[in-house]
Design a protein around this motif. Sequence first.
Motif, PDB file in Angstrom:
ATOM      1  N   TYR A  73     -10.077   5.000   6.369  1.00 34.81           N
ATOM      2  CA  TYR A  73     -10.644   3.511   6.248  1.00 34.81           C
ATOM      3  C   TYR A  73     -10.388   2.325   7.560  1.00 34.81           C
ATOM      4  CZ  TYR A  73     -11.652   5.478   1.780  1.00 34.81           C
ATOM      5  OH  TYR A  73     -12.065   6.482   0.643  1.00 34.81           O
ATOM      6  N   ALA A  97       0.718  -1.336   0.117  1.00 38.44           N
ATOM      7  CA  ALA A  97       0.031   0.147   0.045  1.00 38.44           C
ATOM      8  C   ALA A  97       0.885   1.288   0.216  1.00 38.44           C
ATOM      9  CB  ALA A  97      -0.951  -0.288   1.140  1.00 38.44           C
ATOM     10  N   TYR A 111      -0.311   6.434   9.329  1.00 39.32           N
ATOM     11  CA  TYR A 111      -0.789   5.681   8.922  1.00 39.32           C
ATOM     12  C   TYR A 111      -0.359   4.250   9.263  1.00 39.32           C
ATOM     13  CZ  TYR A 111      -1.155   1.860   5.277  1.00 39.32           C
ATOM     14  OH  TYR A 111      -1.521   0.695   4.708  1.00 39.32           O
ATOM     15  N   ILE A 131     -13.939  -1.539   5.191  1.00 36.82           N
ATOM     16  CA  ILE A 131     -13.104  -0.545   4.311  1.00 36.82           C
ATOM     17  C   ILE A 131     -13.893  -0.551   3.034  1.00 36.82           C
ATOM     18  CG2 ILE A 131     -11.113  -0.868   3.089  1.00 36.82           C
ATOM     19  CD1 ILE A 131      -9.730  -2.319   5.333  1.00 36.82           C
ATOM     20  N   TRP A 160     -14.669   3.072   1.596  1.00 33.62           N
ATOM     21  CA  TRP A 160     -14.348   3.476   0.252  1.00 33.62           C
ATOM     22  C   TRP A 160     -15.548   3.921  -0.632  1.00 33.62           C
ATOM     23  CZ3 TRP A 160     -15.352   1.126  -4.475  1.00 33.62           C
ATOM     24  CH2 TRP A 160     -14.800   1.548  -5.388  1.00 33.62           C
ATOM     25  N   ARG A 196      -4.140   9.025  -1.266  1.00 34.27           N
ATOM     26  CA  ARG A 196      -4.924   7.812  -1.185  1.00 34.27           C
ATOM     27  C   ARG A 196      -4.323   7.112   0.126  1.00 34.27           C
ATOM     28  NH1 ARG A 196      -9.314   8.284  -4.127  1.00 34.27           N
ATOM     29  NH2 ARG A 196      -8.572   9.656  -6.068  1.00 34.27           N
ATOM     30  N   LEU A 251      -7.070   5.790   2.951  1.00 41.41           N
ATOM     31  CA  LEU A 251      -6.817   4.268   3.598  1.00 41.41           C
ATOM     32  C   LEU A 251      -6.722   4.376   5.093  1.00 41.41           C
ATOM     33  CD1 LEU A 251      -6.715   1.249   3.180  1.00 41.41           C
ATOM     34  CD2 LEU A 251      -4.305   1.527   2.565  1.00 41.41           C
TER      35      LEU A 251
END
Length: 362
Positions: free
Chosen positions: A41, A26, A194, A299, A303, A34, A38
């Motif tokens: 999410y 990822a 993250y 998730i 999204w 992005r 994530l």
Amino acid sequence: MNLLKGPSARAAAGFAGAAVVLFAIAPLALSDFRLGLLAKYLCVAIVAVGICLAWGRGGLLTLGQGVFFGLGGYAMAMHLKIADAGPGNLPDFMQLYGTATELPWWWKPFANPLFALAATVLLPMAVAALLGSFIFRRRVKGAYFAILSQALAAAFAIWLIGQQATTGGTNGLTDIQGFFGYALDDPVNQRMVYFVIAAVLLLLMALARQLIQSRYGELLVAVRDSEERVRFLGYDPANVKLVAYVVAAGMAGLAGALFVPAVGIISPALIGIVPSIEFVIGAAVGGRASLVGAVLGAIAVAWAKTALSEEFPAAWTYFQGLLFIVALAFLPGGLASLAGIVRRRRAAAEKKPAVIPVGEAA
């Protein structure tokens, strides 16, 4: 050889694969923007882990997880706003909306980072323990429990909106710039946030799996399926359900705390009735009784909300409701149950005796 093919080995392989995806693939494949989405999410997925435990295993339809998500989020945001303001200064929104010359008394403990970190988890768990003790000991369950939890989410959001000078009101706590000394406008620090969120998600999934596989997990399922029989065996179903409810609340609070540095805001719009229902929809679509299914469903729905609500803002809410109804009515086990359905049908087809033509039998 059997150990290499057992459930523990498969679970370890699954966690290893998830770690590779989250920590290697990822970050390389996604842009900073992005990757930030994530991270958002994954915070929703952390809430889904708790819902899987409480609802999927315990049968507790928790439509008020937004309350615990908000408690953790506001506890973290309060500390970060105090840190951003600097020693002796008030947060920016208090200078704009309020008339106070010093922090409110209930804000002051959150200036301590250790207190704030502990409060993100312990405060939601304490509130859940208090409410759960009151509700479960009076044998409130089913739709009544769901309605009460939803009413709690609505009351909490309304209270926050009414406290403009101390909670930011409708706007909430916004423009959070730092995270324990790290500037959040730096892409490197955003990636660090993250990685922290991804690590917490995997750790909580491992913890939830241990609970589910333990004797307590079996007892929780027994309470869900036949509460009176468990009571006759000498266990108190209220305590069994209370543990699941409190653990799920702690997970939601931690998710809210991590959501704040990932997004930079926490507001009543993120913790009311609609967000609480969205948390449940994600788990239901993926499979509320499956950890992996609940996480992937959360998730996917998060999204889809980002992608589709931009194109169809008026229709997205209706689509979410339809998705929830379809999942509960036609696929109660969620998408995670599809593999089991296919396996059972194949097994049934293999066991079906072959039909021998009459002529050959003669």
